[in-house]
Design an enzyme around this catalytic site. Structure first.
Site, short mmCIF file in Angstrom:
data_model
loop_
_atom_site.label_atom_id
_atom_site.label_comp_id
_atom_site.label_asym_id
_atom_site.label_seq_id
_atom_site.Cartn_x
_atom_site.Cartn_y
_atom_site.Cartn_z
N ALA A 1 0.13 -3.54 9.71
CA ALA A 1 0.34 -3.34 11.14
C ALA A 1 -1.04 -3.32 11.79
O ALA A 1 -2.04 -3.01 11.13
CB ALA A 1 1.06 -2.02 11.38
N GLY B 1 2.22 -2.99 6.47
CA GLY B 1 3.36 -3.66 7.12
C GLY B 1 3.55 -5.09 6.62
O GLY B 1 4.67 -5.62 6.68
N GLU C 1 5.51 -4.77 3.55
CA GLU C 1 6.84 -4.33 3.98
C GLU C 1 7.63 -5.48 4.59
O GLU C 1 8.84 -5.61 4.36
CB GLU C 1 6.70 -3.16 4.96
CG GLU C 1 6.12 -1.92 4.26
CD GLU C 1 5.67 -0.83 5.22
OE1 GLU C 1 4.95 -1.14 6.18
OE2 GLU C 1 6.05 0.33 5.00
N GLU D 1 -1.86 2.58 3.52
CA GLU D 1 -1.80 3.45 4.70
C GLU D 1 -2.42 4.82 4.45
O GLU D 1 -2.92 5.47 5.37
CB GLU D 1 -0.35 3.64 5.17
CG GLU D 1 0.29 2.41 5.79
CD GLU D 1 1.01 1.49 4.81
OE1 GLU D 1 0.75 1.59 3.58
OE2 GLU D 1 1.83 0.66 5.26
C1 HXC Z 1 -6.08 -4.87 12.78
C2 HXC Z 1 -7.21 -6.03 11.16
C3 HXC Z 1 -6.34 -5.53 10.15
C4 HXC Z 1 -5.28 -4.66 10.57
C5 HXC Z 1 -7.80 -6.81 9.21
N1 HXC Z 1 -8.10 -6.80 10.52
N2 HXC Z 1 -6.74 -6.03 8.95
N3 HXC Z 1 -7.08 -5.69 12.44
N4 HXC Z 1 -5.20 -4.35 11.88
N5 HXC Z 1 -4.40 -4.16 9.71
C6 HXC Z 1 -9.18 -7.52 11.19
C7 HXC Z 1 -10.52 -6.87 10.95
O1 HXC Z 1 -10.73 -5.79 11.83
C8 HXC Z 1 -11.46 -8.03 11.24
O2 HXC Z 1 -11.58 -8.20 12.62
C9 HXC Z 1 -10.70 -9.22 10.71
O3 HXC Z 1 -9.32 -8.83 10.64
C10 HXC Z 1 -11.12 -9.63 9.30
O4 HXC Z 1 -11.02 -8.48 8.48
P1 HXC Z 1 -12.22 -7.96 7.52
O5 HXC Z 1 -11.94 -6.53 7.24
O6 HXC Z 1 -13.54 -8.31 8.11
O7 HXC Z 1 -11.96 -8.86 6.22
P2 HXC Z 1 -12.31 -8.52 4.72
O8 HXC Z 1 -13.65 -7.85 4.61
O9 HXC Z 1 -12.07 -9.78 3.95
O10 HXC Z 1 -11.23 -7.43 4.27
C11 HXC Z 1 -9.87 -7.76 4.21
C12 HXC Z 1 -8.98 -6.46 4.10
C13 HXC Z 1 -9.38 -5.50 5.24
C14 HXC Z 1 -9.24 -5.81 2.75
C15 HXC Z 1 -7.52 -6.93 4.19
O11 HXC Z 1 -9.35 -6.22 6.47
C16 HXC Z 1 -8.46 -4.32 5.37
O12 HXC Z 1 -8.56 -3.38 4.58
N6 HXC Z 1 -7.57 -4.33 6.37
C17 HXC Z 1 -6.71 -3.21 6.68
C18 HXC Z 1 -5.59 -3.11 5.68
C19 HXC Z 1 -4.67 -1.94 5.98
O13 HXC Z 1 -5.11 -0.78 5.98
N7 HXC Z 1 -3.36 -2.20 6.25
C20 HXC Z 1 -2.41 -1.17 6.55
C21 HXC Z 1 -2.33 -0.97 8.04
S1 HXC Z 1 -1.23 0.35 8.49
P3 HXC Z 1 -13.00 -8.04 13.39
O14 HXC Z 1 -12.63 -8.26 14.83
O15 HXC Z 1 -13.49 -6.68 13.07
O16 HXC Z 1 -13.83 -9.14 12.80
C22 HXC Z 1 0.31 -0.32 8.37
C23 HXC Z 1 1.46 0.58 8.78
C24 HXC Z 1 2.78 -0.14 8.70
O17 HXC Z 1 0.48 -1.44 8.01
C25 HXC Z 1 3.87 0.67 9.35
C26 HXC Z 1 4.16 0.28 10.76
C27 HXC Z 1 5.38 0.95 11.39
#
Ligand code: HXC
Length: 258
Positions: free
Chosen positions: A65, A109, A112, A132
């Protein structure tokens, strides 16, 4: 219909929905999930479409998400909007078969969403995770429930409590994905599975999907009875007659959804 965050293509009998927020690794924001729900409802209504593929990019199916969208929200915002509840409901209420074709990250997400599809075909580059916990929250779109049903309590706890990622091989071994294919042939494999599905009778496809999903909702005895009654009911269709006649006449069946 024009979309901002997804690309929809219908070719032959297969609708392919590509998540398209490359700058955010296809992070799922409200707009994307709204558009996805609309596209799925449209595919369900379109008589030409017989199977659906949801896919992302080679780097990410979806990295979760959208953390930027969520970060400013309060409990009241989340609760009052039932954050992603209705959007998730729209995805799982799709009646036609949906394949998730996953390459790269399927996190939070994203994992999911893949689990809400009917089955997952993974590229050998796929990485699944529910990270998360690293954000001070927990999965909110089915991760604690569906993942546990797919891979069992021990592995689900491991994933959800540590936030570690699972590669494609482990995901297949654990029952999360149905097959692993080389990344370069992911879409080809998903299309070929979707085309195979497209050749069947839509009546039996819809019934089969309903009954498999029912396995998660009922007791074994109720599920078996429900399956048997649906099986019996299909004997009231022309397609049952066609399918069995074609077998006996050693030809391929021509189903007409009747
Ligand atoms: C918003 C995101 C994002 C996310 C990546 N980006 N994941 N933006 N939400 N979930 C953005 C980064 O900010 C960045 O933008 C660009 O995408 C590239 O990501 P990087 O981090 O620079 O890439 P990399 O170093 O290759 O790392 C990849 C990654 C990392 C390991 C996937 O991006 C990451 O850990 N992402 C978050 C994963 C996460 O925690 N997901 C769970 C979310 S909570 P900029 O503009 O900075 O360049 C969830 C709840 C669900 O999903 C329930 C909902 C009801």
């Amino acid at each position: 219909m024009a979309y901002e965050t997804i690309i929809v293509e219908v070719e032959d009998h297969v609708a392919t929905i590509k998540l398209n927020r490359p700058d955010a690794l296809n992070a799922l924001n409200s707009e994307l999930l709204r558009e996805l729900g609309t596209a799925l409802a449209e595919a369900d209504r379109n008589d030409k479409v017989r199977a659906i593929i949801i896919t992302g990019s080679p780097k990410a199916f979806a990295a979760g998400a959208d953390i930027k969208e969520m970060s400013e929200k309060s409990y009241v915002d989340m609760y009052m909007s039932d954050y992603f509840g209705p959007e998730g409901g729209a995805i799982v209420s799709t009646r036609k078969p949906i394949i998730a074709a996953v390459a790269g990250y399927a996190l939070g997400g994203g994992c999911e969403l893949a689990m809400m599809c009917d089955f997952i075909i993974a590229a050998d580059t796929a990485k699944f995770g529910q990270p998360e916990i690293n954000l001070g929250v927990i999965p909110g779109l089915g991760g604690t429930q569906r993942l546990t049903r797919f891979i069992g309590k021990s592995k689900a706890m491991d994933m959800v409590l540590t936030g570690r990622f699972m590669g494609a091989e482990e995901a297949e071994r654990s029952g999360l994905v149905s097959r692993v294919v080389p990344a370069k042939s992911l879409l080809e494999e998903a299309r070929s599975a979707a085309e195979k599905i497209s050749e069947k009778s839509m009546i039996s496809l819809l019934a089969a999907k309903e009954q498999v999903n029912n396995a998660y909702e009922t007791t074994l005895a109720q599920g078996l009875l429900s399956e048997r009654r649906a099986f019996h009911a299909l004997f009231n269709t022309e397609d049952q007659n066609e399918g069995m006649s074609a077998f006996m006449e050693k030809r391929s069946a021509q189903f007409r959804d009747r």
